[in-house]
Design a protein around this motif. Structure first.
Motif, mmCIF file in Angstrom:
data_model
loop_
_atom_site.group_PDB
_atom_site.id
_atom_site.type_symbol
_atom_site.label_atom_id
_atom_site.label_comp_id
_atom_site.label_asym_id
_atom_site.label_seq_id
_atom_site.Cartn_x
_atom_site.Cartn_y
_atom_site.Cartn_z
ATOM 1 N N ALA A 20 0.844 -1.196 0.000
ATOM 2 C CA ALA A 20 0.000 0.000 0.000
ATOM 3 C C ALA A 20 0.880 1.247 0.000
ATOM 4 O O ALA A 20 2.025 1.212 0.473
ATOM 5 N N PRO A 21 0.357 2.366 -0.512
ATOM 6 C CA PRO A 21 1.137 3.619 -0.501
ATOM 7 C C PRO A 21 1.531 4.022 0.926
ATOM 8 O O PRO A 21 0.834 3.719 1.896
ATOM 9 N N VAL A 22 2.666 4.708 1.025
ATOM 10 C CA VAL A 22 3.197 5.149 2.314
ATOM 11 C C VAL A 22 2.721 6.572 2.590
ATOM 12 O O VAL A 22 2.915 7.462 1.768
ATOM 13 N N GLU A 23 2.089 6.759 3.737
ATOM 14 C CA GLU A 23 1.585 8.071 4.162
ATOM 15 C C GLU A 23 2.695 8.923 4.767
ATOM 16 O O GLU A 23 2.763 10.123 4.562
ATOM 17 N N ALA A 24 3.568 8.280 5.557
ATOM 18 C CA ALA A 24 4.662 8.984 6.232
ATOM 19 C C ALA A 24 5.683 7.954 6.695
ATOM 20 O O ALA A 24 5.416 6.748 6.653
ATOM 21 N N LYS A 25 6.822 8.436 7.159
ATOM 22 C CA LYS A 25 7.836 7.570 7.757
ATOM 23 C C LYS A 25 8.168 8.131 9.133
ATOM 24 O O LYS A 25 8.332 9.333 9.289
ATOM 25 N N LEU A 26 8.253 7.232 10.110
ATOM 26 C CA LEU A 26 8.521 7.634 11.491
ATOM 27 C C LEU A 26 9.931 7.217 11.895
ATOM 28 O O LEU A 26 10.364 6.101 11.601
ATOM 29 N N GLU A 27 10.616 8.111 12.580
ATOM 30 C CA GLU A 27 11.958 7.811 13.073
ATOM 31 C C GLU A 27 11.891 6.902 14.294
ATOM 32 O O GLU A 27 10.897 6.889 15.026
ATOM 33 N N ALA A 28 12.961 6.172 14.528
ATOM 34 C CA ALA A 28 13.066 5.331 15.721
ATOM 35 C C ALA A 28 12.954 6.215 16.959
ATOM 36 O O ALA A 28 13.516 7.316 16.992
ATOM 37 N N GLY A 29 12.212 5.757 17.955
ATOM 38 C CA GLY A 29 12.048 6.504 19.203
ATOM 39 C C GLY A 29 10.810 7.363 19.249
ATOM 40 O O GLY A 29 10.455 7.875 20.312
ATOM 41 N N VAL A 30 10.128 7.529 18.119
ATOM 42 C CA VAL A 30 8.890 8.315 18.100
ATOM 43 C C VAL A 30 7.816 7.587 18.902
ATOM 44 O O VAL A 30 7.685 6.363 18.823
ATOM 45 N N ILE A 31 7.056 8.342 19.690
ATOM 46 C CA ILE A 31 5.906 7.787 20.402
ATOM 47 C C ILE A 31 4.666 8.077 19.578
ATOM 48 O O ILE A 31 4.438 9.218 19.174
ATOM 49 N N ALA A 32 3.881 7.043 19.310
ATOM 50 C CA ALA A 32 2.671 7.175 18.502
ATOM 51 C C ALA A 32 1.484 6.610 19.262
ATOM 52 O O ALA A 32 1.637 5.694 20.076
ATOM 53 N N ARG A 33 0.302 7.155 18.989
ATOM 54 C CA ARG A 33 -0.931 6.619 19.578
ATOM 55 C C ARG A 33 -1.303 5.329 18.868
ATOM 56 O O ARG A 33 -1.236 5.238 17.644
ATOM 57 N N LEU A 34 -1.703 4.360 19.651
ATOM 58 C CA LEU A 34 -2.054 3.049 19.122
ATOM 59 C C LEU A 34 -3.548 2.967 18.863
ATOM 60 O O LEU A 34 -4.354 3.309 19.730
ATOM 61 N N GLY A 35 -3.912 2.519 17.681
ATOM 62 C CA GLY A 35 -5.316 2.306 17.323
ATOM 63 C C GLY A 35 -5.597 0.824 17.190
ATOM 64 O O GLY A 35 -5.178 0.018 18.017
ATOM 65 N N SER A 36 -6.251 0.447 16.118
ATOM 66 C CA SER A 36 -6.599 -0.950 15.857
ATOM 67 C C SER A 36 -5.354 -1.772 15.546
ATOM 68 O O SER A 36 -4.387 -1.259 14.984
ATOM 69 N N CYS A 37 -5.407 -3.061 15.899
ATOM 70 C CA CYS A 37 -4.329 -3.992 15.556
ATOM 71 C C CYS A 37 -4.949 -5.306 15.112
ATOM 72 O O CYS A 37 -5.903 -5.787 15.727
ATOM 73 N N ASP A 38 -4.387 -5.876 14.046
ATOM 74 C CA ASP A 38 -4.755 -7.236 13.683
ATOM 75 C C ASP A 38 -3.552 -8.115 14.025
ATOM 76 O O ASP A 38 -2.680 -7.698 14.788
ATOM 77 N N ALA A 39 -3.464 -9.281 13.463
ATOM 78 C CA ALA A 39 -2.389 -10.204 13.819
ATOM 79 C C ALA A 39 -1.004 -9.664 13.464
ATOM 80 O O ALA A 39 -0.025 -9.961 14.142
ATOM 81 N N ARG A 40 -0.915 -8.826 12.425
ATOM 82 C CA ARG A 40 0.395 -8.383 11.950
ATOM 83 C C ARG A 40 0.585 -6.869 11.913
ATOM 84 O O ARG A 40 1.705 -6.371 11.940
ATOM 85 N N TRP A 41 -0.485 -6.098 11.856
ATOM 86 C CA TRP A 41 -0.420 -4.657 11.648
ATOM 87 C C TRP A 41 -1.131 -3.896 12.754
ATOM 88 O O TRP A 41 -2.111 -4.386 13.314
#
Length: 164
Positions: free
Chosen positions: A116-137
Protein backbone atom coordinates in the motif's frame (compact mmCIF):
# COMPACT_ATOMS: atom_id res chain seq x y z
CA UNK A 1 11.90 -39.59 50.05
CA UNK A 2 8.36 -40.61 49.08
CA UNK A 3 6.86 -37.56 50.80
CA UNK A 4 9.26 -35.26 48.91
CA UNK A 5 8.35 -36.94 45.61
CA UNK A 6 4.64 -36.43 46.34
CA UNK A 7 5.25 -32.71 47.03
CA UNK A 8 7.12 -32.36 43.74
CA UNK A 9 4.33 -34.18 41.88
CA UNK A 10 1.66 -32.04 43.54
CA UNK A 11 3.53 -28.87 42.57
CA UNK A 12 3.75 -30.14 38.98
CA UNK A 13 0.01 -30.76 38.88
CA UNK A 14 -0.66 -27.27 40.26
CA UNK A 15 1.57 -25.72 37.62
CA UNK A 16 0.02 -27.80 34.87
CA UNK A 17 -3.39 -26.45 35.84
CA UNK A 18 -2.23 -22.88 35.23
CA UNK A 19 -0.51 -23.40 31.88
CA UNK A 20 -2.20 -21.19 29.32
CA UNK A 21 -4.31 -19.46 31.97
CA UNK A 22 -4.22 -15.68 31.84
CA UNK A 23 -2.70 -14.07 34.92
CA UNK A 24 -4.80 -11.27 36.39
CA UNK A 25 -3.68 -8.41 38.61
CA UNK A 26 -4.74 -8.81 42.26
CA UNK A 27 -5.89 -5.17 42.54
CA UNK A 28 -7.51 -4.48 39.16
CA UNK A 29 -8.35 -7.96 37.92
CA UNK A 30 -6.88 -6.86 34.56
CA UNK A 31 -4.47 -9.01 32.51
CA UNK A 32 -0.82 -9.08 33.52
CA UNK A 33 1.49 -8.03 32.09
CA UNK A 34 -0.27 -5.21 30.22
CA UNK A 35 0.65 -1.92 28.59
CA UNK A 36 -0.28 1.60 29.71
CA UNK A 37 1.22 5.05 29.17
CA UNK A 38 2.67 7.72 31.42
CA UNK A 39 -0.01 10.37 32.05
CA UNK A 40 2.33 12.91 33.64
CA UNK A 41 5.34 14.71 32.22
CA UNK A 42 7.39 13.23 35.05
CA UNK A 43 6.97 10.07 37.10
CA UNK A 44 9.12 8.66 39.88
CA UNK A 45 9.81 4.93 39.80
CA UNK A 46 10.51 3.74 43.33
CA UNK A 47 12.25 0.70 44.73
CA UNK A 48 9.06 -0.43 46.48
CA UNK A 49 5.33 0.34 46.52
CA UNK A 50 5.22 3.37 48.85
CA UNK A 51 6.46 6.96 49.15
CA UNK A 52 9.01 5.86 51.75
CA UNK A 53 10.96 3.83 49.19
CA UNK A 54 13.90 5.37 47.39
CA UNK A 55 13.44 6.74 43.84
CA UNK A 56 15.47 4.61 41.44
CA UNK A 57 14.35 6.07 38.13
CA UNK A 58 12.45 9.10 36.82
CA UNK A 59 10.42 8.85 33.64
CA UNK A 60 10.37 12.23 31.88
CA UNK A 61 8.46 11.57 28.68
CA UNK A 62 4.69 12.08 28.69
CA UNK A 63 2.74 9.31 26.88
CA UNK A 64 5.68 6.89 27.13
CA UNK A 65 4.41 3.31 26.88
CA UNK A 66 5.10 1.21 29.96
CA UNK A 67 4.45 -2.44 30.80
CA UNK A 68 2.81 -3.21 34.14
CA UNK A 69 4.31 -6.35 35.66
CA UNK A 70 2.90 -6.24 39.22
CA UNK A 71 0.29 -4.53 41.39
CA UNK A 72 0.20 -3.68 45.09
CA UNK A 73 -2.50 -1.37 46.44
CA UNK A 74 -2.38 1.89 44.47
CA UNK A 75 1.07 1.07 43.09
CA UNK A 76 2.08 -0.57 39.81
CA UNK A 77 5.48 -2.01 39.01
CA UNK A 78 6.32 -0.84 35.49
CA UNK A 79 9.17 -1.15 33.04
CA UNK A 80 10.06 0.62 29.82
CA UNK A 81 11.38 -0.97 26.64
CA UNK A 82 14.89 -1.07 28.12
CA UNK A 83 13.71 -2.87 31.26
CA UNK A 84 14.16 0.24 33.45
CA UNK A 85 11.48 1.07 35.97
CA UNK A 86 10.10 0.44 39.40
CA UNK A 87 6.94 1.11 41.40
CA UNK A 88 4.80 4.04 40.18
CA UNK A 89 1.61 5.39 41.75
CA UNK A 90 -1.37 4.46 39.59
CA UNK A 91 -2.47 8.12 39.31
CA UNK A 92 0.55 8.76 37.03
CA UNK A 93 -0.58 6.12 34.53
CA UNK A 94 -3.17 6.20 31.77
CA UNK A 95 -5.03 3.49 29.88
CA UNK A 96 -4.38 5.48 26.70
CA UNK A 97 -2.26 3.20 24.55
CA UNK A 98 0.92 4.37 22.89
CA UNK A 99 3.88 2.62 21.29
CA UNK A 100 7.51 3.45 20.60
CA UNK A 101 8.76 3.01 17.06
CA UNK A 102 11.75 0.65 17.15
CA UNK A 103 12.72 0.72 13.45
CA UNK A 104 14.19 3.85 11.90
CA UNK A 105 12.12 5.38 9.08
CA UNK A 106 9.20 3.03 9.74
CA UNK A 107 6.70 3.41 6.88
CA UNK A 108 3.09 4.22 7.76
CA UNK A 109 0.98 2.63 5.03
CA UNK A 110 -2.53 3.83 4.13
CA UNK A 111 -3.76 0.22 4.52
CA UNK A 112 -2.41 -2.78 6.45
CA UNK A 113 -0.51 -4.01 3.41
CA UNK A 114 3.22 -3.73 2.65
CA UNK A 115 2.38 -2.83 -0.97
CA UNK A 116 0.00 0.00 0.00
CA UNK A 117 1.14 3.62 -0.50
CA UNK A 118 3.20 5.15 2.31
CA UNK A 119 1.59 8.07 4.16
CA UNK A 120 4.66 8.98 6.23
CA UNK A 121 7.84 7.57 7.76
CA UNK A 122 8.52 7.63 11.49
CA UNK A 123 11.96 7.81 13.07
CA UNK A 124 13.07 5.33 15.72
CA UNK A 125 12.05 6.50 19.20
CA UNK A 126 8.89 8.32 18.10
CA UNK A 127 5.91 7.79 20.40
CA UNK A 128 2.67 7.17 18.50
CA UNK A 129 -0.93 6.62 19.58
CA UNK A 130 -2.05 3.05 19.12
CA UNK A 131 -5.32 2.31 17.32
CA UNK A 132 -6.60 -0.95 15.86
CA UNK A 133 -4.33 -3.99 15.56
CA UNK A 134 -4.76 -7.24 13.68
CA UNK A 135 -2.39 -10.20 13.82
CA UNK A 136 0.39 -8.38 11.95
CA UNK A 137 -0.42 -4.66 11.65
CA UNK A 138 -1.33 -1.76 13.95
CA UNK A 139 -2.89 1.58 13.11
CA UNK A 140 -0.88 4.54 14.48
CA UNK A 141 -1.30 8.31 14.79
CA UNK A 142 1.67 10.61 15.14
CA UNK A 143 2.49 14.16 14.11
CA UNK A 144 -0.79 14.63 12.28
CA UNK A 145 -0.30 11.45 10.26
CA UNK A 146 -2.30 8.23 10.46
CA UNK A 147 -1.38 4.89 8.97
CA UNK A 148 -0.60 1.23 9.46
CA UNK A 149 2.74 -0.17 10.61
CA UNK A 150 4.03 -3.68 11.19
CA UNK A 151 3.44 -4.69 14.80
CA UNK A 152 6.83 -6.41 15.06
CA UNK A 153 8.57 -3.02 14.68
CA UNK A 154 6.80 -1.45 17.69
CA UNK A 155 7.23 -1.64 21.47
CA UNK A 156 4.14 -1.26 23.61
CA UNK A 157 1.84 -3.84 22.04
CA UNK A 158 1.93 -7.61 22.58
CA UNK A 159 2.64 -9.74 19.51
CA UNK A 160 -0.60 -11.67 20.01
CA UNK A 161 -2.71 -8.61 20.89
CA UNK A 162 -5.75 -7.79 18.72
CA UNK A 163 -7.51 -4.40 19.03
CA UNK A 164 -10.63 -3.01 17.39
Amino acid sequence: MIRRLLCVLAAGVALAGTVGAEQLGPETNLPMPRYVSLKATEGNARRGPSLTHRIDWVFTRRDMPLRITAEHGHWRRVEDRDGQGGWVHYSLLSGLRTVIVEADMLPLHVRPDANAPVEAKLEAGVIARLGSCDARWCQLRSGGFRGWAEKSRLWGVATTELRD
